[in-house]
Design a protein around this motif. Structure first.
Motif, short mmCIF file in Angstrom:
data_model
loop_
_atom_site.label_atom_id
_atom_site.label_comp_id
_atom_site.label_asym_id
_atom_site.label_seq_id
_atom_site.Cartn_x
_atom_site.Cartn_y
_atom_site.Cartn_z
N PRO A 44 48.17 47.05 41.91
CA PRO A 44 46.96 47.08 42.74
C PRO A 44 47.31 46.98 44.22
O PRO A 44 48.27 46.32 44.60
CB PRO A 44 46.20 45.83 42.29
N VAL A 45 46.52 47.66 45.03
CA VAL A 45 46.67 47.53 46.47
C VAL A 45 46.14 46.15 46.89
O VAL A 45 46.79 45.44 47.67
CB VAL A 45 45.94 48.67 47.21
N GLU A 46 44.98 45.79 46.36
CA GLU A 46 44.38 44.49 46.70
C GLU A 46 45.35 43.36 46.36
O GLU A 46 45.93 43.32 45.28
CB GLU A 46 43.08 44.29 45.95
N THR A 49 48.60 43.61 50.48
CA THR A 49 48.39 44.30 51.75
C THR A 49 49.00 43.55 52.92
O THR A 49 49.30 42.35 52.84
CB THR A 49 46.88 44.48 52.02
N GLN A 50 49.15 44.26 54.01
CA GLN A 50 49.56 43.66 55.28
C GLN A 50 48.30 43.32 56.08
O GLN A 50 47.19 43.56 55.58
CB GLN A 50 50.54 44.58 56.02
N LEU A 55 48.34 48.83 52.12
CA LEU A 55 49.40 48.43 51.19
C LEU A 55 50.65 48.09 52.00
O LEU A 55 51.10 48.89 52.83
CB LEU A 55 49.70 49.55 50.20
N HIS A 56 51.18 46.91 51.78
CA HIS A 56 52.39 46.48 52.48
C HIS A 56 53.56 47.35 52.03
O HIS A 56 53.74 47.59 50.83
CB HIS A 56 52.66 45.01 52.15
N ALA A 95 47.89 53.38 51.77
CA ALA A 95 46.95 53.20 50.66
C ALA A 95 46.10 52.00 51.03
O ALA A 95 46.62 50.97 51.47
CB ALA A 95 47.69 52.97 49.35
N ARG A 96 44.80 52.11 50.86
CA ARG A 96 43.88 51.06 51.29
C ARG A 96 43.18 50.34 50.13
O ARG A 96 42.66 49.25 50.32
CB ARG A 96 42.82 51.64 52.21
#
Length: 144
Positions: A44-46, A49-50, A55-56, A95-96
């Motif tokens: 998962p992106v969630e 993240t940074q 996406l980190h 990617a968000r």
């Protein structure tokens, strides 16, 4: 495209069970396909993240190293261990949200070194990251 091998997926599940607090678990990585010549996992992106909500890049690298290491361990067999010796990544786009998918294919599977290319894509199939990982294959220490 290879199909998942039930015996290989069983090995992946055994590896995951070795450490239920591992980074693989913390990142939400789920291996969805495993065969000697191809591994696929989602993340998962969630939660990965940074500060800007993207996406980190390190998360993409974790996904790539996870797949390359699992693939190398499957290749090496039960009496040997693998350790990563080199990894690089090129980040192509952000990617968000949603899931990203990593697909690992071997570049070279040798007796002492295994190298994999890992392509990470977003839910629209757009390439987010391309990574290459090399693992060293060693005899397992006594008692391991």
């Amino acid at each position: 495209m290879s199909s998942a091998h039930p015996d290989v997926m069983a090995l992946v599940e055994q590896m995951k069970a070795l450490n239920p607090t591992s980074l693989l678990h913390r990142m939400g990585i789920e291996v969805t396909e495993a065969a000697p010549d191809r591994l696929v996992a989602t993340m998962p992106v969630e939660g990965n993240t940074q500060p800007y909500g993207l996406l980190h890049g390190g998360a993409s690298v974790v996904l790539a190293e996870t797949l390359g290491s699992i693939g190398s361990a499957i290749h090496a067999g039960p009496d040997r261990i693998v350790v990563g010796t080199d990894i690089n990544a090129t980040h192509h786009r952000a990617a968000r949200s949603g899931l990203v998918t990593g697909v690992a294919t071997p570049i070279s599977l040798g007796n002492t070194l295994c190298s994999w290319e890992v392509v990470v894509t977003d839910e629209d199939g757009r390439r987010v990251c391309t990574s290459r990982i090399t693992c060293l294959v060693r005899e397992a220490p006594p008692g391991a």
